[in-house]
Scaffold this active site. Structure first.
Site, short mmCIF file in Angstrom:
data_model
loop_
_atom_site.label_atom_id
_atom_site.label_comp_id
_atom_site.label_asym_id
_atom_site.label_seq_id
_atom_site.Cartn_x
_atom_site.Cartn_y
_atom_site.Cartn_z
N LEU A 74 35.96 -59.81 -17.56
CA LEU A 74 36.49 -59.12 -18.75
C LEU A 74 35.50 -58.12 -19.32
CD1 LEU A 74 38.31 -58.71 -21.29
CD2 LEU A 74 37.23 -60.77 -22.24
N SER A 75 35.94 -56.91 -19.60
CA SER A 75 35.18 -55.88 -20.31
C SER A 75 33.84 -55.61 -19.63
CB SER A 75 35.02 -56.26 -21.78
OG SER A 75 34.58 -55.13 -22.52
N ALA A 76 32.72 -55.97 -20.24
CA ALA A 76 31.44 -55.79 -19.55
C ALA A 76 31.46 -56.57 -18.24
CB ALA A 76 30.29 -56.26 -20.44
N ALA B 53 33.62 -54.48 -15.93
CA ALA B 53 32.83 -53.38 -15.37
C ALA B 53 31.88 -53.89 -14.30
CB ALA B 53 32.07 -52.67 -16.48
N HIS C 85 42.18 -55.20 -26.60
CA HIS C 85 41.11 -55.54 -25.68
C HIS C 85 41.06 -57.04 -25.44
CE1 HIS C 85 37.60 -54.15 -23.53
NE2 HIS C 85 36.84 -55.07 -24.09
#
Length: 421
Positions: free
Chosen positions: A167-169, A172, A305
């Site tokens: 998720l998210s970081a 990425a 998010h």
């Protein structure tokens, strides 16, 4: 932190002279902002999922912590899913809320949860934007790769079925792992993440919002540059995002799609589109010539998010809303496991969909070749799959190649990928 804090004040020195001095501080601020935006103040983690810490899994240059969730019943040579939490989160928070452990119990796969620390990053973000951590053979990327290797060697897992999601970081960082270790990870699912190496020439802030628009070929080249000697097949990639996300904006999903379809030599127009889940999530699939779903994009309506979950006991339900940024919507982990080919609860598993009435006396079934054989709609011989009745060659017998079969008359199946009936 408002973006206006980074505006140039009147009379300030030229930006080119300021940037070298400010960049280290900027990256730290971005990490803090990303962490705050991602999770906010967290409640105390509910230790409902039993995780085992693994202290010795390699040189660990990224100074990460490895946790394992091993279901009570695990087949020989199980698949492995590596899960990466978001900023200010932990392995325990992601295990408790994502729904992955309950799917591992049901479908029989090993889970590895990587965890970073405030010593690495003030907000416990994976450092997806730093070259010391997002390149092959070093930093956090190497630590996560070593965790995958430890799962294979210590638990007898199948090295051909190693997957990653986050998720998210962590999303990425999932893109980082697919790019830097395409020889290790068969597929990955990026949740609210970003395309690989966006920060080569952009700030993390810019990459997150408003995002960066490059051509598909330019994005693909950044992945090729991550391991120039690699000549094997590229990992399959799923992209999940909320259409109301203002932290990592939806443009990043489009750029991720461009990056991975270009790597697979595919156009940016989906082969097929359908709605899934209780909220009519739009699922676009991009099929390789052999029928494999090479790239998938899942747009979740009405959420911002986070990792979408759907608490409950139904087959397609999972997860908990017990921590911030796990919005109630669709059980994304169920569909991610299905994309990986791990779902054993649905005869249309492995990236397909169940049977539907086709009209005119026909029925249609979209599923992986493995699922089609198990359901009695196809046979296998010499590693290939053949439709029952027509004996059309469907390609390799595995969980990745997907076809639609039309049954008409009863017991006679033909390939109907272009429409059914």
């Amino acid at each position: 932190m408002p973006l206006r804090m980074f505006r140039k004040p009147p009379g300030a020195p030229p930006r080119a002279r300021l940037l070298p001095r400010l960049l280290p501080r900027l990256l730290t601020v971005v990490a803090v902002v990303l962490g705050t935006a991602l999770a906010g103040p967290l409640p105390a983690a509910r230790a409902s999922v039993g995780l085992t810490e693994v202290s010795d899994f390699g040189s660990n240059p990224g100074a990460l912590t490895m946790y394992v969730y091993r279901p009570a019943s695990l087949p020989a040579h199980p698949p492995v899913v590596v899960a990466l939490h978001g900023c200010t989160q932990s392995a325990q928070v992601y295990a408790d809320n994502s729904g992955l452990p309950q799917l591992a119990d049901r479908d029989g796969f090993l889970l590895v949860f990587a965890q970073t620390t405030t010593a690495n990053n003030p907000s416990q973000c994976f450092n997806w934007f730093q070259t010391t951590d997002n390149r092959r053979g070093q930093g956090e990327a190497l630590s996560i790769r070593q965790m995958a290797g430890q799962a294979v060697s210590a638990y007898g897992a199948d090295p051909r079925r190693v997957y990653v999601t986050g998720l998210s970081a962590g999303g990425a960082m999932t893109a980082v792992m697919l790019a830097t270790y395409p020889d290790v990870f068969a597929a990955g699912a990026v949740v609210a993440g970003l395309p690989y190496d966006c920060t080569r020439d952009n700030s993390p802030y810019t990459c997150m919002n408003p995002g960066v628009d490059l051509s598909p070929d330019a994005w693909a080249q950044r992945v090729r540059d991550a391991d120039p000697s690699y000549t094997g097949p590229w990992p399959r990639a799923a992209v999940w995002y909320g259409d109301q996300d203002t932290t990592v904006v939806p443009r990043n999903a489009t750029e991720l799609r461009d990056q991975w379809t270009a790597l697979h030599g595919l156009a940016q127009t989906p082969t097929r589109t359908t709605n899934i889940g209780p909220d009519a999530t739009r699922q676009d699939q991009y099929l390789a010539p052999d029928g494999t779903v090479a790239v998938e994009v899942d747009r979740v309506p009405g959420i911002g998010h986070g990792t979408p979950v759907d608490p409950g006991t139904g087959t397609q339900q999972c997860g908990s809303t017990g921590a911030p940024y796990f919005p109630a919507s669709i059980c994304s982990s169920y569909w991610i496991a299905r994309f990986f080919g791990l779902d054993t609860s649905d005869p249309g598993g492995g990236g397909g969909s169940g049977g539907t009435g086709g009209g005119s006396g026909a029925a249609c079934w979209t599923a992986s070749n493995y699922a089609q054989v198990q359901a009695g709609r196809a046979t296998t011989s010499g590693g290939s799959t053949y439709a029952k009745g027509s004996q059309q060659n469907m390609g390799l017998y595995n969980t990745f190649v997907t076809h639609t079969l039309k049954e008409s008359p009863t017991g006679f199946y033909t390939i109907a990928d272009n429409g059914c009936p």
